[in-house]
Write a protein that holds these residues in place. Structure first.
Motif, mmCIF file in Angstrom:
data_model
loop_
_atom_site.group_PDB
_atom_site.id
_atom_site.type_symbol
_atom_site.label_atom_id
_atom_site.label_comp_id
_atom_site.label_asym_id
_atom_site.label_seq_id
_atom_site.Cartn_x
_atom_site.Cartn_y
_atom_site.Cartn_z
ATOM 1 N N MET A 175 -4.005 18.069 13.464
ATOM 2 C CA MET A 175 -3.674 17.196 12.419
ATOM 3 C C MET A 175 -3.214 16.834 11.061
ATOM 4 S SD MET A 175 -5.569 14.614 13.643
ATOM 5 C CE MET A 175 -6.943 13.052 12.915
ATOM 6 N N LYS A 176 -2.698 16.271 10.726
ATOM 7 C CA LYS A 176 -2.370 16.420 8.990
ATOM 8 C C LYS A 176 -3.453 16.725 8.067
ATOM 9 C CE LYS A 176 1.194 14.438 6.136
ATOM 10 N NZ LYS A 176 2.034 15.033 6.140
ATOM 11 N N ARG A 177 -3.355 17.291 7.115
ATOM 12 C CA ARG A 177 -4.121 17.353 6.320
ATOM 13 C C ARG A 177 -3.905 16.044 5.091
ATOM 14 N NH1 ARG A 177 -8.623 17.931 4.573
ATOM 15 N NH2 ARG A 177 -9.253 19.233 3.221
ATOM 16 N N VAL A 178 -4.252 15.670 4.543
ATOM 17 C CA VAL A 178 -3.328 14.481 3.826
ATOM 18 C C VAL A 178 -4.650 14.826 2.130
ATOM 19 C CG1 VAL A 178 -2.538 12.906 5.224
ATOM 20 C CG2 VAL A 178 -5.239 12.902 4.407
ATOM 21 N N PRO A 179 -3.722 14.030 1.241
ATOM 22 C CA PRO A 179 -4.395 15.348 -0.374
ATOM 23 C C PRO A 179 -5.388 14.307 -1.210
ATOM 24 C CG PRO A 179 -1.612 14.290 -0.867
ATOM 25 C CD PRO A 179 -2.324 14.465 1.013
ATOM 26 N N SER A 180 -4.906 12.541 0.042
ATOM 27 C CA SER A 180 -5.841 11.752 -0.842
ATOM 28 C C SER A 180 -5.959 10.345 0.383
ATOM 29 C CB SER A 180 -5.672 11.394 -2.052
ATOM 30 O OG SER A 180 -4.866 9.855 -2.081
ATOM 31 N N PRO A 181 -7.187 9.943 -0.161
ATOM 32 C CA PRO A 181 -7.098 8.817 1.170
ATOM 33 C C PRO A 181 -5.833 7.055 1.289
ATOM 34 C CG PRO A 181 -8.618 9.084 0.518
ATOM 35 C CD PRO A 181 -8.056 9.548 -0.080
ATOM 36 N N TRP A 182 -5.018 7.404 0.333
ATOM 37 C CA TRP A 182 -4.403 6.221 -0.418
ATOM 38 C C TRP A 182 -2.831 6.492 -0.455
ATOM 39 C CZ3 TRP A 182 -6.750 2.006 -2.788
ATOM 40 C CH2 TRP A 182 -7.801 2.551 -2.514
ATOM 41 N N ILE A 183 -2.363 5.610 -0.101
ATOM 42 C CA ILE A 183 -0.599 5.666 0.051
ATOM 43 C C ILE A 183 0.002 5.361 -1.246
ATOM 44 C CG2 ILE A 183 1.150 4.788 0.874
ATOM 45 C CD1 ILE A 183 0.376 6.892 3.049
ATOM 46 N N TYR A 184 0.939 5.946 -2.027
ATOM 47 C CA TYR A 184 2.108 5.641 -2.988
ATOM 48 C C TYR A 184 2.731 5.445 -2.770
ATOM 49 C CZ TYR A 184 5.145 5.855 -6.937
ATOM 50 O OH TYR A 184 5.609 5.366 -8.105
ATOM 51 N N GLN A 185 2.917 4.043 -2.973
ATOM 52 C CA GLN A 185 4.811 3.420 -2.107
ATOM 53 C C GLN A 185 5.713 2.543 -3.426
ATOM 54 O OE1 GLN A 185 3.863 -0.337 0.559
ATOM 55 N NE2 GLN A 185 4.661 -1.227 -0.596
ATOM 56 N N GLU A 186 6.531 2.758 -2.867
ATOM 57 C CA GLU A 186 8.009 1.943 -3.431
ATOM 58 C C GLU A 186 8.407 1.008 -2.573
ATOM 59 O OE1 GLU A 186 10.328 3.959 -6.920
ATOM 60 O OE2 GLU A 186 8.879 5.908 -6.562
ATOM 61 N N SER A 187 9.394 0.355 -3.119
ATOM 62 C CA SER A 187 9.862 -0.890 -1.906
ATOM 63 C C SER A 187 10.510 -0.813 -3.290
ATOM 64 C CB SER A 187 8.993 -1.965 -1.778
ATOM 65 O OG SER A 187 8.475 -2.347 -2.670
ATOM 66 N N TRP A 188 11.904 -1.695 -2.575
ATOM 67 C CA TRP A 188 13.218 -2.178 -3.461
ATOM 68 C C TRP A 188 13.549 -3.870 -2.601
ATOM 69 C CZ3 TRP A 188 12.395 2.413 -1.819
ATOM 70 C CH2 TRP A 188 11.922 4.274 -2.533
ATOM 71 N N ARG A 189 14.155 -4.118 -2.736
ATOM 72 C CA ARG A 189 14.327 -5.311 -2.376
ATOM 73 C C ARG A 189 16.037 -5.417 -1.867
ATOM 74 N NH1 ARG A 189 16.467 -9.855 -5.028
ATOM 75 N NH2 ARG A 189 15.081 -9.704 -6.996
ATOM 76 N N VAL A 190 16.906 -4.935 -1.229
ATOM 77 C CA VAL A 190 18.098 -4.907 -0.663
ATOM 78 C C VAL A 190 19.049 -5.842 -0.398
ATOM 79 C CG1 VAL A 190 19.383 -3.233 1.098
ATOM 80 C CG2 VAL A 190 17.040 -2.238 0.443
ATOM 81 N N PRO A 191 20.819 -5.566 -0.500
ATOM 82 C CA PRO A 191 21.047 -7.348 -0.219
ATOM 83 C C PRO A 191 21.919 -7.251 0.933
ATOM 84 C CG PRO A 191 21.721 -5.668 -1.588
ATOM 85 C CD PRO A 191 21.164 -4.699 -1.566
ATOM 86 N N ASP A 192 21.907 -5.727 1.513
ATOM 87 C CA ASP A 192 23.020 -6.191 2.627
ATOM 88 C C ASP A 192 23.039 -5.081 4.110
ATOM 89 O OD1 ASP A 192 24.923 -4.440 1.939
ATOM 90 O OD2 ASP A 192 26.023 -5.665 1.315
#
Lengths: 442, 248
Positions: A175-192
């Motif tokens: 199993m993987k140890r995780v630092p917190s139960p939340w996700i920091y997310q970034e997202s982008w609109r990509v044109p093609d």
């Protein structure tokens, strides 16, 4: 119960005559079983019985954790334990599965058999890479322990072997140890599509988890536009101190009629999804379920595709000229009119050690395709392109590929056959899929 | 946090008992497991220990063998340092077809679900009352609510059990014994495997959460999963001539 008329299907809802028999005791129940089946989330015929057998062993009731070593993070679990149960029970303790596919309704046995991959494939590889040992019942009736050091041939044939090498009874993995139960997310609109392939490569350098959604209906200069999502487990100082509360469950209670999904409605959905992401770039904390399992929130979403069901086509195209090869696949789609609600794109890391493990260094494209009279032709055409580009398909999704196409895509098949023949010379353990693709007796 | 309960759980290795053992151990309650198979009990003990307090021990106890009840409860009492809660999820199911075909099987189901469960509860409630009370939670079934075509015999065994538990509650509540009758509807477990699931079939986890809440609240009766309470209210109200016509 009288099973003579019952129908069993994969997640794509294209069924065969058959049923599953669930048991809490896999050691007993696997003795004469022709195939094990987990939660039935493989889309095609991987977990369906061959025509003459009609019954598969359902593993989902074998759901106990048998031990956990906090020092190494190694968890010992029965084969029917699902990722959903692990998330529910172990994320509060700070542990997450090392690799997860886009649904949490997958058992450990299923995760090994399909050698599932996820948004972190570029850093973590497939599920099988994290497995340290398994117990199996093989065709001879014997119960054997397998690991990279013990019966290694059987171990690596089982990882990605679609359940055809024996019944997985229990699995040990890190199993993987995780630092917190939340996700920091970034997202982008990509044109093609060109920008997409660059953006995935760029994202992979900075984030452990990346995935993209493509609007398959966009053509011309917009072809392959979409939204790229990337994330990491949030550091404790980035995350709220409270544990994320469970998200509400919705469900699709009945089938939509076939006409509900038509080119227009699919186009509207895709257009909306793209432009909902108004800002070119967004960032912030999100719930882990939203990030990893957006579709799990709608139980039974597969009913959306109506009575004829659907298939998912997933291929991986090797590194090299991915811009051209990805464009070719998307071209076939828009030409053949295989409108898809959901098209997911992901760059894969190195090929794993599972003999038939799906991913390879390159780019993976997955599309949902509602079944109609043209589906077989569409899949054939896609497969021909994938063959020319030296790519391959994912068995966990497949129900339409022709055996000659599969054989041509899989130079590794011979090695798999050798190991399988050694452990199961008569191919006692087999599936509807192995009858179709590997020529097993029905 | 409240002081942990000290719980004896008969039927801990399977289905709803398994789900209950996880919920209870995860919140820190101390458990002693009773069941029919040592290897199976050891696995459930390990399962609980991964995500909660490790059950303090286990012992063999079979509802088909009342001669072992006293010793099993005694072992539990010793290991827990005096239990305050007893939960019985164990029981036996067979389809009406099978029970009509085989009177010996019918006798077993009736004995396990009614006679022997009552005997086990008698041992347990005496021990609890001797220390001033406690909680006794027993899984009966919605099958015991009405005589119904598909569950004539199984339903009768659970009807008898529910009646006993209600009487127990009336007689001893003032003395500190809180008796909870759990009436599950259709739940997906090994016991119901192969049966056609009706709408509103539930999962053991949902039942477990509902039952733990009901034990803590000191309730006398709880239906689980949720939709079964109103469904059964309707079925209880149906006149006999309607019940004779319908197939459920």
């Amino acid at each position: 119960m009288n099973h003579s008329e019952s129908v069993l299907s994969g997640w794509g809802r294209i069924g065969v005559l058959g049923h599953e028999r669930r048991s809490e005791n896999l050691r007993e129940a696997s003795r004469d079983a022709v195939l094990s089946r987990g939660l039935g989330r493989s889309y095609g015929d991987s977990a369906l019985p061959p025509p003459s057998a009609r019954e598969v062993l359902g593993t989902a009731l074998a759901d106990r954790l048998l031990g956990f070593d906090e020092g190494t993070g190694i968890l010992h679990a029965e084969a029917g334990v699902s990722i959903e149960q692990l998330n529910r029970r172990m994320l509060p303790m700070g542990y997450f599965v090392p690799v997860t596919p886009g649904t949490q309704f997958v058992t450990m046995g299923g995760a090994v058999a399909a050698d599932v991959h996820g948004k972190n494939h570029h850093v973590a590889g497939c599920f099988g890479e994290h497995v340290t040992r398994m117990t199996m019942r093989v065709a001879s009736g014997e119960i054997v322990s397998v690991s990279p050091n013990e019966n290694a041939d059987l171990f690596w044939a089982t990882v990605g072997g679609m359940g055809l090498t024996g019944h997985i009874l229990d699995v040990e993995f890190a199993m993987k140890r995780v630092p917190s139960p939340w996700i920091y997310q970034e997202s982008w609109r990509v044109p093609d599509i060109d920008a997409y392939i660059d953006a995935l490569a760029e994202g992979a350098k900075k984030f452990d988890y990346t995935v993209g959604w493509i609007d398959c209906l966009s053509r011309g200069k917009n072809m392959g536009r979409g939204i790229l999502m990337a994330g990491d487990w949030a550091k404790p100082e980035q995350a709220p101190s409270r544990y994320p509360s469970p998200l509400p469950k919705l469900s699709m209670p009945f089938e939509l009629p076939s006409f509900a999904l038509n080119p227009l409605s699919i186009k509207a959905f895709n257009f909306g999804f793209y432009w909902k992401h108004l800002a070119q770039h967004q960032q912030g904390l999100v719930h882990w379920q939203t990030f990893f399992y957006p579709l799990d929130m709608i139980r039974g979403w597969n009913k959306m595709y109506g009575p004829r069901g659907f298939t998912q086509y997933q291929c991986v195209l090797p590194a090299g000229d991915q811009r051209r090869s990805a464009r070719r696949v998307l071209d076939v789609l828009s030409r053949e009119g295989g409108a898809s609600f959901l098209c997911v794109i992901k760059d894969c890391g190195e090929q794993g050690q599972g003999i038939l493990s799906f991913p390879m260094k390159g780019i993976s494209i997955a599309l949902d395709i509602p079944v109609n009279d043209r589906t077989q032709k569409l899949i054939d055409t896609l497969n021909e392109v994938v063959l020319e580009e030296n790519g391959r398909i994912y068995l966990a999704k497949d129900q339409f590929t022709r055996p000659e196409h599969f054989a041509a895509m899989e130079p590794r098949l011979e090695k798999f056959r050798q190991v399988r023949d050694r452990w199961d010379p008569t191919h006692k353990i087999r599936s509807a899929q192995s009858v179709r693709l590997l020529g097993d007796r029905p | 946090m409240k002081t942990p309960r000290k719980i004896v759980l008969l039927g801990a290795t399977k289905g709803m008992g398994r789900a209950l053992s996880r919920v209870l151990s995860a919140r820190g309650d101390l458990l002693f497991l009773l069941g029919r198979d040592e290897e199976d009990l050891a696995k459930t003990q390990a399962d609980c220990a991964v995500t909660g307090s490790e059950p303090v021990g286990f012992a063999l106890c079979d509802l088909e063998d009342p001669t072992g009840f006293d010793a099993a409860l005694g072992a539990a009492d010793l290991a827990l340092g005096g239990f305050d809660t007893v939960i019985v999820t164990a029981g036996m199911f067979a389809t009406q077809d099978a029970l009509e075909r085989d009177p010996v099987l019918a006798a077993r189901v009736l004995t396990v679900n009614f006679t022997n469960t009552v005997v086990f509860c008698e041992f347990a409630r005496k021990m609890l009352l001797a220390r001033g009370g406690g909680a006794l939670c027993v899984f009966s079934s919605v099958a015991g609510e009405r005589g119904r075509k598909p569950i004539v015999i199984y339903g009768a065994s659970k009807a008898g059990l529910s009646q006993y538990l209600e009487g127990l509650d009336h007689k001893f509540r003032a003395s500190g014994l809180r008796v909870l009758t759990v009436k599950p509807g259709f739940v997906h477990t090994g016991m119901t495997e192969g049966l056609k699931a009706p709408p509103f079939a539930g999962e053991p986890e949902d039942v477990a959460r509902t039952v733990v809440h009901a034990i803590d609240a000191g309730k006398a009766v709880v239906y689980a999963p949720m939709p079964w309470a109103p469904i059964m209210a309707v079925i209880r109200a149906l006149p006999r001539f309607v019940m004779r016509k319908v197939g459920f």
